[in-house]
Design a protein around this motif. Structure first.
Motif, PDB file in Angstrom:
ATOM      1  N   ALA A  86       0.835  -1.207   0.000  1.00  0.00           N
ATOM      2  CA  ALA A  86       0.000   0.000   0.000  1.00  0.00           C
ATOM      3  C   ALA A  86       0.870   1.257   0.000  1.00  0.00           C
ATOM      4  O   ALA A  86       0.586   2.218  -0.738  1.00  0.00           O
ATOM      5  N   ASP A  87       1.939   1.256   0.802  1.00  0.00           N
ATOM      6  CA  ASP A  87       2.841   2.409   0.828  1.00  0.00           C
ATOM      7  C   ASP A  87       3.521   2.626  -0.523  1.00  0.00           C
ATOM      8  O   ASP A  87       3.632   3.758  -1.001  1.00  0.00           O
TER       9      ASP A  87
ATOM     10  N   GLU B 103       2.365   1.676  -3.433  1.00  0.00           N
ATOM     11  CA  GLU B 103       1.356   2.145  -4.392  1.00  0.00           C
ATOM     12  C   GLU B 103       1.099   3.636  -4.224  1.00  0.00           C
ATOM     13  O   GLU B 103       0.965   4.360  -5.207  1.00  0.00           O
ATOM     14  N   LYS B 104       1.056   4.119  -2.980  1.00  0.00           N
ATOM     15  CA  LYS B 104       0.885   5.555  -2.735  1.00  0.00           C
ATOM     16  C   LYS B 104       2.057   6.337  -3.312  1.00  0.00           C
ATOM     17  O   LYS B 104       1.866   7.404  -3.914  1.00  0.00           O
TER      18      LYS B 104
ATOM     19  N   ALA C 158       1.922   9.203  -6.232  1.00  0.00           N
ATOM     20  CA  ALA C 158       2.491  10.537  -6.028  1.00  0.00           C
ATOM     21  C   ALA C 158       3.516  10.870  -7.110  1.00  0.00           C
ATOM     22  O   ALA C 158       3.530  11.989  -7.649  1.00  0.00           O
TER      23      ALA C 158
END
Length: 119
Positions: free
Chosen positions: A70-71, A73-74, A78
Motif C-alpha cells: 500500500a505504501d 502504491e501511494k 504521487a
C-alpha cells in the motif's frame, strides 16, 4: 519318573518354541501405558500451540507485506502525479513566448525557488 521328567522337558521345549513363533517380545501393539498417553497428549498440545503460533506469524507477515505494498502504491501515485505536472509545465514552457517569467513561476510552484528570488 525319569520318563516323566523327559516328557515335561519336551513339553516345556514345545511351549517355548510355540511362544517364539506366536509373537514378539515386549508390549502388545495398541496398548499404551498411562504415562505414554500423557506424553502423546502433551505432544499433541505442543503441536497445536506451535501451529497457532505459526498461523499468527504468517498473519503478521501478510499484514506487513500488505502495508508495504500500500505504501509503495501511494508512492507510485504521487510520483505519477508529479510526472504529469512536470510534463504539463514542459508543454507550457515550450508554447510560451516569454519563458523567463513562466519558468520563475513554475519553479516557485514546484518549490525550487523559495527565498532566493524574494531575498
Amino acid at each position: 519318573m525319569d520318563c516323566e521328567s523327559i516328557q515335561m522337558a519336551i513339553s516345556d521345549e514345545n511351549n517355548l518354541t510355540e511362544r517364539k513363533e506366536s509373537g514378539r517380545r515386549g508390549r502388545k501393539p495398541g496398548r499404551k501405558t498411562s504415562s505414554e498417553k500423557v506424553d502423546i497428549k502433551a505432544k499433541l498440545e505442543r503441536s497445536r500451540q506451535s501451529a497457532r503460533e505459526c498461523r499468527a506469524r504468517k498473519k503478521l507477515r501478510y499484514q506487513y507485506l500488505e502495508e508495504l505494498v500500500a505504501d509503495r502504491e501511494k508512492a507510485v501515485i504521487a510520483l505519477r502525479t508529479e510526472l504529469e505536472r512536470l510534463i504539463q509545465w514542459d508543454r507550457q514552457m515550450a508554447e510560451s513566448d516569454s519563458p523567463n517569467n513562466d519558468v520563475d513561476q513554475l519553479l516557485k510552484e514546484i518549490g525550487i525557488l523559495k527565498q532566493e528570488l524574494h531575498a
